[in-house]
Design a protein around this motif. Sequence first.
Motif, PDB file in Angstrom:
ATOM      1  N   THR A  61       0.813  -1.222   0.000  1.00 17.85           N
ATOM      2  CA  THR A  61       0.000   0.000   0.000  1.00 17.85           C
ATOM      3  C   THR A  61       0.844   1.269   0.000  1.00 17.85           C
ATOM      4  O   THR A  61       0.304   2.367   0.099  1.00 17.85           O
ATOM      5  CB  THR A  61      -0.952   0.029   1.210  1.00 17.85           C
ATOM      6  OG1 THR A  61      -0.178   0.048   2.415  1.00 17.85           O
ATOM      7  CG2 THR A  61      -1.893  -1.163   1.203  1.00 17.85           C
ATOM      8  N   GLU A  62       2.160   1.121  -0.114  1.00 13.31           N
ATOM      9  CA  GLU A  62       3.094   2.257  -0.175  1.00 13.31           C
ATOM     10  C   GLU A  62       2.929   3.200   1.005  1.00 13.31           C
ATOM     11  O   GLU A  62       2.918   4.415   0.874  1.00 13.31           O
ATOM     12  CB  GLU A  62       2.931   3.010  -1.500  1.00 13.31           C
ATOM     13  CG  GLU A  62       3.183   2.149  -2.699  1.00 13.31           C
ATOM     14  CD  GLU A  62       2.965   2.874  -4.014  1.00 13.31           C
ATOM     15  OE1 GLU A  62       2.931   4.118  -4.041  1.00 13.31           O
ATOM     16  OE2 GLU A  62       2.836   2.177  -5.029  1.00 13.31           O
ATOM     17  N   ALA A  63       2.848   2.623   2.196  1.00  9.92           N
ATOM     18  CA  ALA A  63       2.679   3.418   3.408  1.00  9.92           C
ATOM     19  C   ALA A  63       4.008   3.883   3.993  1.00  9.92           C
ATOM     20  O   ALA A  63       4.029   4.847   4.762  1.00  9.92           O
ATOM     21  CB  ALA A  63       1.919   2.598   4.457  1.00  9.92           C
ATOM     22  N   ARG A  64       5.113   3.207   3.633  1.00 10.87           N
ATOM     23  CA  ARG A  64       6.405   3.497   4.276  1.00 10.87           C
ATOM     24  C   ARG A  64       7.480   3.761   3.232  1.00 10.87           C
ATOM     25  O   ARG A  64       7.906   2.857   2.526  1.00 10.87           O
ATOM     26  CB  ARG A  64       6.807   2.310   5.139  1.00 10.87           C
ATOM     27  CG  ARG A  64       8.037   2.560   5.952  1.00 10.87           C
ATOM     28  CD  ARG A  64       8.202   1.486   7.027  1.00 10.87           C
ATOM     29  NE  ARG A  64       9.457   1.666   7.692  1.00 10.87           N
ATOM     30  CZ  ARG A  64      10.579   1.039   7.364  1.00 10.87           C
ATOM     31  NH1 ARG A  64      10.589   0.151   6.399  1.00 10.87           N
ATOM     32  NH2 ARG A  64      11.699   1.281   8.006  1.00 10.87           N
ATOM     33  N   ASP A  65       7.930   5.003   3.168  1.00 12.50           N
ATOM     34  CA  ASP A  65       9.024   5.408   2.278  1.00 12.50           C
ATOM     35  C   ASP A  65      10.340   4.924   2.881  1.00 12.50           C
ATOM     36  O   ASP A  65      10.683   5.297   4.000  1.00 12.50           O
ATOM     37  CB  ASP A  65       9.016   6.931   2.139  1.00 12.50           C
ATOM     38  CG  ASP A  65      10.198   7.484   1.369  1.00 12.50           C
ATOM     39  OD1 ASP A  65      10.877   6.711   0.669  1.00 12.50           O
ATOM     40  OD2 ASP A  65      10.429   8.702   1.475  1.00 12.50           O
ATOM     41  N   VAL A  66      11.068   4.090   2.143  1.00 10.63           N
ATOM     42  CA  VAL A  66      12.335   3.543   2.645  1.00 10.63           C
ATOM     43  C   VAL A  66      13.541   4.153   1.922  1.00 10.63           C
ATOM     44  O   VAL A  66      14.641   3.610   1.988  1.00 10.63           O
ATOM     45  CB  VAL A  66      12.368   1.997   2.555  1.00 10.63           C
ATOM     46  CG1 VAL A  66      11.324   1.376   3.460  1.00 10.63           C
ATOM     47  CG2 VAL A  66      12.215   1.522   1.117  1.00 10.63           C
ATOM     48  N   SER A  67      13.343   5.295   1.265  1.00 12.71           N
ATOM     49  CA  SER A  67      14.448   5.906   0.513  1.00 12.71           C
ATOM     50  C   SER A  67      15.634   6.260   1.408  1.00 12.71           C
ATOM     51  O   SER A  67      16.780   6.130   0.981  1.00 12.71           O
ATOM     52  CB  SER A  67      13.964   7.138  -0.249  1.00 12.71           C
ATOM     53  OG  SER A  67      13.452   8.112   0.637  1.00 12.71           O
TER      54      SER A  67
END
Length: 87
Positions: A61-67
Amino acid sequence: DRVSDGVDVLARARGEGVGRADDAIFWRSGHYRALRVGDWKLQVAARPQRTWLFDLASDPTEARDVSGEQPGKVAELAERLAALERE
């Protein structure tokens, strides 16, 4: 002036065998660009300037940006995105 090398994304979503699952999917709209390779999705916005990276295998769900945690993966996908834009 460009060669069309796209695929029907809807067919891929249905699992209708349109290439390997790790093929790159690239899209852009205005100042927004995105690249999906396998379970990784890189999103880049020019206005405002921002980059996001998502691991869709663990976060569909693309809840956590891990960039911030994966700078190497960001650099790898950003280079691949730049290469696609140069074509």
